[in-house]
Design a protein around this motif. Structure first.
Motif, mmCIF file in Angstrom:
data_model
loop_
_atom_site.group_PDB
_atom_site.id
_atom_site.type_symbol
_atom_site.label_atom_id
_atom_site.label_comp_id
_atom_site.label_asym_id
_atom_site.label_seq_id
_atom_site.Cartn_x
_atom_site.Cartn_y
_atom_site.Cartn_z
ATOM 1 N N ASP A 1 0.851 -1.170 -0.066
ATOM 2 C CA ASP A 1 -0.095 -0.051 0.046
ATOM 3 C C ASP A 1 0.810 1.173 0.013
ATOM 4 O O ASP A 1 0.672 2.196 -0.626
ATOM 5 C CB ASP A 1 -0.894 0.042 1.401
ATOM 6 C CG ASP A 1 -1.962 -1.172 1.060
ATOM 7 O OD1 ASP A 1 -2.246 -1.719 0.013
ATOM 8 O OD2 ASP A 1 -2.295 -1.457 2.166
ATOM 9 N N GLN A 2 1.780 1.397 0.729
ATOM 10 C CA GLN A 2 2.834 2.468 0.816
ATOM 11 C C GLN A 2 3.668 2.702 -0.543
ATOM 12 O O GLN A 2 3.748 3.765 -1.024
ATOM 13 C CB GLN A 2 3.754 2.331 2.040
ATOM 14 C CG GLN A 2 3.387 2.316 3.376
ATOM 15 C CD GLN A 2 2.976 3.587 3.768
ATOM 16 O OE1 GLN A 2 3.368 4.569 3.198
ATOM 17 N NE2 GLN A 2 1.842 3.560 4.797
ATOM 18 N N GLN A 3 3.853 1.543 -1.135
ATOM 19 C CA GLN A 3 4.417 1.508 -2.673
ATOM 20 C C GLN A 3 3.516 2.174 -3.495
ATOM 21 O O GLN A 3 4.010 3.098 -4.368
ATOM 22 C CB GLN A 3 5.062 0.256 -2.753
ATOM 23 C CG GLN A 3 5.795 0.388 -4.111
ATOM 24 C CD GLN A 3 6.962 1.187 -4.076
ATOM 25 O OE1 GLN A 3 7.761 0.957 -3.041
ATOM 26 N NE2 GLN A 3 7.443 1.932 -5.063
ATOM 27 N N ARG A 4 2.283 1.894 -3.269
ATOM 28 C CA ARG A 4 1.404 2.414 -4.200
ATOM 29 C C ARG A 4 1.047 3.820 -4.045
ATOM 30 O O ARG A 4 0.855 4.832 -4.976
ATOM 31 C CB ARG A 4 -0.006 1.616 -4.243
ATOM 32 C CG ARG A 4 0.083 0.242 -4.718
ATOM 33 C CD ARG A 4 -1.223 -0.580 -4.845
ATOM 34 N NE ARG A 4 -2.111 -0.440 -3.659
ATOM 35 C CZ ARG A 4 -1.770 -1.655 -2.865
ATOM 36 N NH1 ARG A 4 -1.234 -2.664 -3.454
ATOM 37 N NH2 ARG A 4 -2.535 -1.809 -1.752
ATOM 38 N N LEU A 5 1.036 4.249 -2.779
ATOM 39 C CA LEU A 5 0.996 5.603 -2.466
ATOM 40 C C LEU A 5 2.321 6.437 -3.022
ATOM 41 O O LEU A 5 1.907 7.673 -3.388
ATOM 42 C CB LEU A 5 0.701 5.817 -0.916
ATOM 43 C CG LEU A 5 -0.566 5.229 -0.086
ATOM 44 C CD1 LEU A 5 -0.738 5.363 1.278
ATOM 45 C CD2 LEU A 5 -1.785 6.075 -0.857
ATOM 46 N N MET A 6 3.232 5.954 -2.884
ATOM 47 C CA MET A 6 4.347 6.684 -3.181
ATOM 48 C C MET A 6 4.318 6.626 -4.674
ATOM 49 O O MET A 6 4.935 7.772 -5.237
ATOM 50 C CB MET A 6 5.754 5.638 -2.815
ATOM 51 C CG MET A 6 6.081 5.821 -1.228
ATOM 52 S SD MET A 6 6.267 7.333 -0.566
ATOM 53 C CE MET A 6 8.050 7.798 -1.251
ATOM 54 N N ASN A 7 3.837 5.638 -5.645
ATOM 55 C CA ASN A 7 3.941 5.909 -6.916
ATOM 56 C C ASN A 7 2.837 6.838 -7.174
ATOM 57 O O ASN A 7 3.208 7.808 -8.229
ATOM 58 C CB ASN A 7 3.702 4.656 -7.546
ATOM 59 C CG ASN A 7 4.570 3.598 -7.394
ATOM 60 O OD1 ASN A 7 5.728 3.686 -7.169
ATOM 61 N ND2 ASN A 7 4.147 2.212 -7.278
ATOM 62 N N THR A 8 1.876 6.970 -6.530
ATOM 63 C CA THR A 8 0.696 7.898 -7.096
ATOM 64 C C THR A 8 1.339 9.360 -6.601
ATOM 65 O O THR A 8 1.286 10.532 -7.537
ATOM 66 C CB THR A 8 -0.464 7.764 -6.060
ATOM 67 O OG1 THR A 8 -1.150 6.342 -6.197
ATOM 68 C CG2 THR A 8 -1.541 8.736 -6.287
ATOM 69 N N LEU A 9 2.147 9.547 -5.533
ATOM 70 C CA LEU A 9 2.779 10.885 -5.106
ATOM 71 C C LEU A 9 3.719 11.099 -6.151
ATOM 72 O O LEU A 9 3.703 12.598 -6.585
ATOM 73 C CB LEU A 9 3.196 10.596 -3.602
ATOM 74 C CG LEU A 9 3.776 12.112 -3.249
ATOM 75 C CD1 LEU A 9 2.841 13.382 -3.217
ATOM 76 C CD2 LEU A 9 4.673 11.716 -1.769
ATOM 77 N N ALA A 10 4.434 10.408 -6.760
ATOM 78 C CA ALA A 10 5.407 10.694 -7.643
ATOM 79 C C ALA A 10 4.694 11.112 -8.864
ATOM 80 O O ALA A 10 5.338 12.158 -9.467
ATOM 81 C CB ALA A 10 6.256 9.694 -8.032
#
Length: 232
Positions: free
Chosen positions: A174-183
């Motif tokens: 989930d954190q990785q997906r959020l980081m990708n969205t933020l990027a």
């Protein structure tokens, strides 16, 4: 016959040996069956009997040789008969001693208080050993039960750790997906900022003075609003 006659010299030695054998047998019978001296005495008596029998055999052969020509050895038939009777009598005594020894060795040991005490001690040892074995079996069973319980606890702990690991993995995803969205959002915002900066630079270049300052302020406000909107 004089005492210098070899026969009588050996006769004295053999008589002493037979007497010694009888004394040893008397001593042997006076000892308890478990006494280690009995074994020593039995060996001495056995060896003594064999030695005396061999000496008697040699003397008997010498007497028979002398009987072929008694005059040559200054012997009479009566003397030869006396010697034969002594040899036979001594041989019988040795045989009696030897048979007594063999009978004593073959006979079972008589029951005694000490043997009963040994039986009681043996029973006591067996009882103690049985209790010890029983205690050891119970202790081993208890240890095995505790080991089984410990293994169950370990299995449960491993299961909980596995569940926690899976939960952590899902959280990381989930954190990785959020980081990708933020990027992605940052990339879009940067693109918008670059476009706004280009337009602002172009406007500044075309206009000048107060109006230029106002345009810069307005564009700055717009840029700030865009940044806030992008991170909301």
């Amino acid at each position: 016959m004089t005492s210098q006659d070899p026969f009588y010299i050996l006769k004295v030695e053999i008589d002493e040996s037979v007497h010694d054998l009888k004394q040893k047998m008397t001593r042997y019978h006076g000892l308890q069956s478990g006494n280690p001296e009995r074994k020593i005495l039995s060996q001495q008596v056995e060896a003594g009997c064999q030695s005396i029998r061999w000496q008697l055999k040699e003397l008997a052969g010498a007497v028979e040789k002398a009987s072929e020509d008694p005059a040559k050895f200054n012997l009479t038939n009566e003397e030869l008969g006396t010697r034969r009777r002594w040899i036979d009598n001594t041989r019988d005594q040795v045989t009696t001693v030897h048979e007594a020894l063999q009978g004593a060795l073959a006979a079972p040991p008589p029951p005694s208080h000490s043997s009963r005490g040994n039986d009681v001690s043996a029973d006591r040892v067996k009882e103690v050993n049985s209790r010890f074995v029983g205690t050891e079996v119970e202790a081993q069973s208890l240890i095995m039960r505790r080991q089984d319980e410990a293994l169950d606890d370990i299995e449960q702990a491993v299961g909980r750790i596995g569940q926690l690991g899976r939960a952590i993995g899902e959280e990381l995803d989930d954190q990785q997906r959020l980081m990708n969205t933020l990027a992605e959002d940052v990339d879009v915002t940067q693109s918008r900022l670059k476009a706004a900066q280009k337009r602002m630079a172009e406007i500044i270049r075309k206009s000048g003075g107060f109006s230029q300052m106002c345009v810069v302020i307005v564009l700055s406000v717009i840029l700030l609003v865009l940044v806030l909107v992008a991170f909301m």
